[in-house]
Design a protein around this motif. Structure first.
Motif, PDB file in Angstrom:
ATOM      1  N   HIS A   6      -5.527   2.410 -13.500  1.00 50.80           N
ATOM      2  CA  HIS A   6      -4.986   3.782 -13.482  1.00 50.80           C
ATOM      3  C   HIS A   6      -3.524   3.967 -14.132  1.00 50.80           C
ATOM      4  O   HIS A   6      -2.843   2.943 -13.662  1.00 50.80           O
ATOM      5  CB  HIS A   6      -5.166   4.453 -12.322  1.00 50.80           C
ATOM      6  N   THR A   7      -3.284   4.844 -15.226  1.00 52.95           N
ATOM      7  CA  THR A   7      -1.887   4.957 -15.357  1.00 52.95           C
ATOM      8  C   THR A   7      -1.543   6.528 -15.169  1.00 52.95           C
ATOM      9  O   THR A   7      -2.284   7.507 -15.351  1.00 52.95           O
ATOM     10  CB  THR A   7      -1.554   4.707 -16.803  1.00 52.95           C
ATOM     11  N   GLU A   8      -0.293   6.827 -14.405  1.00 53.14           N
ATOM     12  CA  GLU A   8      -0.078   7.919 -13.942  1.00 53.14           C
ATOM     13  C   GLU A   8      -0.063   9.046 -15.005  1.00 53.14           C
ATOM     14  O   GLU A   8      -0.277  10.307 -14.734  1.00 53.14           O
ATOM     15  CB  GLU A   8       1.533   8.300 -13.489  1.00 53.14           C
ATOM     16  N   ASN A  53       1.389   3.768 -21.525  1.00 51.79           N
ATOM     17  CA  ASN A  53       1.273   3.762 -20.058  1.00 51.79           C
ATOM     18  C   ASN A  53       2.525   4.264 -19.617  1.00 51.79           C
ATOM     19  O   ASN A  53       3.470   4.876 -20.263  1.00 51.79           O
ATOM     20  CB  ASN A  53       1.212   2.111 -19.810  1.00 51.79           C
ATOM     21  N   ALA A  54       2.712   4.114 -18.119  1.00 51.42           N
ATOM     22  CA  ALA A  54       3.900   4.796 -17.373  1.00 51.42           C
ATOM     23  C   ALA A  54       5.042   4.471 -17.849  1.00 51.42           C
ATOM     24  O   ALA A  54       6.062   5.354 -17.822  1.00 51.42           O
ATOM     25  CB  ALA A  54       3.645   4.611 -15.862  1.00 51.42           C
ATOM     26  N   ALA A  82      -2.092  16.853 -13.083  1.00 49.56           N
ATOM     27  CA  ALA A  82      -2.322  17.216 -11.956  1.00 49.56           C
ATOM     28  C   ALA A  82      -3.440  16.706 -11.290  1.00 49.56           C
ATOM     29  O   ALA A  82      -3.680  16.125  -9.971  1.00 49.56           O
ATOM     30  CB  ALA A  82      -2.701  18.906 -11.721  1.00 49.56           C
ATOM     31  N   ASP A  83      -4.290  16.264 -12.244  1.00 45.79           N
ATOM     32  CA  ASP A  83      -5.716  15.425 -11.613  1.00 45.79           C
ATOM     33  C   ASP A  83      -5.344  13.948 -11.437  1.00 45.79           C
ATOM     34  O   ASP A  83      -5.812  13.386 -10.510  1.00 45.79           O
ATOM     35  CB  ASP A  83      -6.780  15.124 -12.790  1.00 45.79           C
ATOM     36  N   SER A  84      -4.481  13.452 -12.359  1.00 46.70           N
ATOM     37  CA  SER A  84      -3.845  11.952 -12.379  1.00 46.70           C
ATOM     38  C   SER A  84      -3.224  11.959 -10.736  1.00 46.70           C
ATOM     39  O   SER A  84      -3.593  10.859 -10.248  1.00 46.70           O
ATOM     40  CB  SER A  84      -2.981  11.802 -13.142  1.00 46.70           C
ATOM     41  N   PHE A  85      -2.289  12.842 -10.412  1.00 49.82           N
ATOM     42  CA  PHE A  85      -1.596  12.732  -9.099  1.00 49.82           C
ATOM     43  C   PHE A  85      -2.624  12.902  -7.904  1.00 49.82           C
ATOM     44  O   PHE A  85      -2.425  12.454  -6.703  1.00 49.82           O
ATOM     45  CB  PHE A  85      -0.255  13.381  -9.295  1.00 49.82           C
ATOM     46  N   ALA A  86      -3.615  13.669  -8.104  1.00 49.70           N
ATOM     47  CA  ALA A  86      -4.696  14.182  -7.146  1.00 49.70           C
ATOM     48  C   ALA A  86      -5.357  12.856  -6.868  1.00 49.70           C
ATOM     49  O   ALA A  86      -5.657  12.508  -5.796  1.00 49.70           O
ATOM     50  CB  ALA A  86      -5.668  15.143  -7.610  1.00 49.70           C
ATOM     51  N   MET A  87      -5.291  11.837  -7.900  1.00 52.74           N
ATOM     52  CA  MET A  87      -6.094  10.764  -7.611  1.00 52.74           C
ATOM     53  C   MET A  87      -5.145   9.885  -6.531  1.00 52.74           C
ATOM     54  O   MET A  87      -5.881   9.086  -5.862  1.00 52.74           O
ATOM     55  CB  MET A  87      -6.263   9.942  -9.033  1.00 52.74           C
ATOM     56  N   MET A  88      -4.040  10.162  -6.841  1.00 50.35           N
ATOM     57  CA  MET A  88      -3.075   9.339  -5.904  1.00 50.35           C
ATOM     58  C   MET A  88      -3.134   9.771  -4.438  1.00 50.35           C
ATOM     59  O   MET A  88      -3.402   9.402  -3.276  1.00 50.35           O
ATOM     60  CB  MET A  88      -1.622   9.173  -6.500  1.00 50.35           C
ATOM     61  N   GLY A 125       4.395  14.012  -9.185  1.00 48.60           N
ATOM     62  CA  GLY A 125       2.962  14.624  -8.893  1.00 48.60           C
ATOM     63  C   GLY A 125       3.340  16.332  -8.236  1.00 48.60           C
ATOM     64  O   GLY A 125       2.589  16.787  -8.606  1.00 48.60           O
ATOM     65  N   ASN A 126       4.649  16.162  -7.669  1.00 49.41           N
ATOM     66  CA  ASN A 126       4.844  17.468  -7.173  1.00 49.41           C
ATOM     67  C   ASN A 126       5.184  18.567  -8.402  1.00 49.41           C
ATOM     68  O   ASN A 126       4.889  19.464  -8.483  1.00 49.41           O
ATOM     69  CB  ASN A 126       6.141  17.497  -6.237  1.00 49.41           C
TER      70      ASN A 126
END
Lengths: 221, 231
Positions: free
Chosen positions: A56-58, A79-80, A97-103, B103-104
């Motif tokens: 996964h890359t952010e 990549n990040a 927003a989906d990427s960080f929902a995964m985290m 993410g925030n």
């Protein structure tokens, strides 16, 4: 899970490559994994081709492949660390927003991060030295630290001045509280458990010697 | 309805001094450079810019900062190897910086676009970036109260638009585009290519046109724009 500590005083410390190999070998097959910017990125080079690990890359991708070379370089595919990369079959793109929902949502199995300091209770400091002239930059570190099911730290155990980076309490600004589960270093690996810090292996040193150099109580399996 | 603008300058009419501008992109991937250049030409000043980074090299966002039009930047990762424009302004005390975990940043923008008043988030608990913020323990876990980030203007780069404003993006250039498009009073999108309504499969639309106010075509300078509409 307690296994006997493997002490290897007669060999040298792990090289950077050996450290990356060690971490790659401990990532369960089929995991969803995020590798932090810098050294952790090199872990990807040592994952077995049949491991089924999905990177996964952010910045919005699952199924990230190796670094792009020559004609493969595409400015829209990075990549990040903003390094051009490739996609693997079955890759997926998504927004931030989906990427960080995964985290945050606990969907990532493992992330591997660098660190300035880790405390014995798993606090992580890896984003800011706190020096007055340093420009603060956090990126996705705080989200990753509290999001992945397992947070592995990859670092040298001592800084250039010989000061331990595994400490009773972090003096640098924190990235996350109680979030690190395992610490991989050049001279030893540690599991951070509710019972305390367990030394799982040493490289070029002994548990006794580590006890004399660290201010964190060490348990040996 | 989505308006198709004739050029980037026409697409950016009416930007006020003091506006908050959401700028898409992750480094240079997905950065709407032609729209930023047009924003510079409007001469609007005292801007607050919300973007993941604080400019790369001397072009795009970096050029906007260098023009002295930005009072404050809200971002997750300002410091990069090629962020010399921002670094110099910051060290000279000429720009205000608010660092937000990535993410925030995304979720606060998403919340603004989705009409959410605020949300409790586990990111940053116990760190300096949560100092002074309200916290709450929910089901045994600690959270920090985070507020939405809304823009007066969003500048987004997408790959293909149809005449209804439906958007497709390209690879990791998508990044913040879809959330920023939802969160501004006026959303302006630059695309490599414009196609007729119906030419994009409705099943693969990423940003529906309701979120898009103006579209302007800025053909990519490389052969990458030759990709198919559904690609």
């Amino acid at each position: 899970m307690t296994t006997a500590t493997i002490e290897q005083p007669d060999r040298g410390p792990l090289t950077r490559t050996e450290l990356a190999q060690q971490i790659a070998a401990d990532i369960p097959p089929g995991s969803y994994v995020n590798l932090g910017i810098g050294q952790p990125t090199t872990v990807a080079d040592h994952l077995a081709p049949d491991s089924g690990v999905v990177l996964h890359t952010e910045n919005g991708m699952l199924g990230m492949g190796r670094a792009a070379q020559g004609d493969e370089v595409d400015p829209d595919l990075v990549n990040a660390g903003k390094v051009p990369v490739t996609e693997t079959p079955g890759a997926a793109y998504f927004h931030h927003a989906d990427s960080f929902a995964m985290m945050r949502g606990g969907h990532l199995d493992v992330c591997v991060l660098g660190a300035f300091q880790v405390s014995g209770t798993g606090d992580l400091a890896n984003w800011h030295t706190g020096e007055p002239d340093a420009i603060p930059a956090v990126g996705g570190a705080m989200d990753l630290a509290i999001g992945a099911k397992d947070v592995f730290v990859m670092m040298t155990l001592f800084d250039k001045q010989g000061r331990a980076k595994l400490v009773p309490s972090c003096t640098y600004p924190l990235t996350g509280v109680g979030c690190v589960s395992r610490v991989y270093t050049d001279v030893a690996t540690f599991d951070l458990t509710p019972d305390g810090v367990v030394v799982t292996a040493t490289f070029g040193t002994t548990v006794e010697e580590l006890r004399s150099r660290l201010d964190v109580p060490l348990l040996a399996g | 309805m989505t308006e198709i603008a004739s050029d980037p300058d026409a697409a950016l009419k009416g930007v006020a001094d003091g506006a908050t501008v959401l700028v898409g992109g992750f480094g240079t991937a997905g950065q709407p450079v032609e729209l930023i250049d047009a924003l510079i030409r409007t001469g609007a000043r005292d801007l607050t810019v919300v973007s993941n980074n604080a400019g790369n090299g001397d072009h795009g966002l970096a050029a906007l900062l260098a023009a002295g039009q930005v009072r404050k930047i809200v971002c997750s990762f300002p410091r990069q190897s090629d962020s010399w424009v921002f670094d110099a302004l910051y060290r000279a005390g000429k720009i205000e910086l608010e660092v937000v975990p990535q993410g925030n940043l995304a979720e606060r923008i998403r919340a603004a676009g989705a009409g959410i008043g605020a949300f409790f988030c586990p990111t940053g608990v116990g760190t300096p970036l949560a100092e002074g913020k309200e916290t709450r323990t929910i089901d045994g876990r600690d959270y920090v109260l985070e507020y939405p980030i809304r823009g007066d203007l969003a500048l987004v780069k997408a790959h293909v638009a149809d005449t209804r404003g439906n958007l497709l993006y390209r690879k990791t250039a998508r990044n913040f585009g879809p959330v920023m498009a939802t969160a501004a009073t006026t959303t302006v999108v630059q695309v490599d290519r414009l196609v007729d309504a119906g030419a994009i499969d409705p099943e693969v639309v990423v940003t529906p046109g309701i979120f898009v106010d103006r579209v302007v075509v800025c053909p990519a300078s490389t052969e990458l724009a030759e990709e198919g509409a559904a690609g």
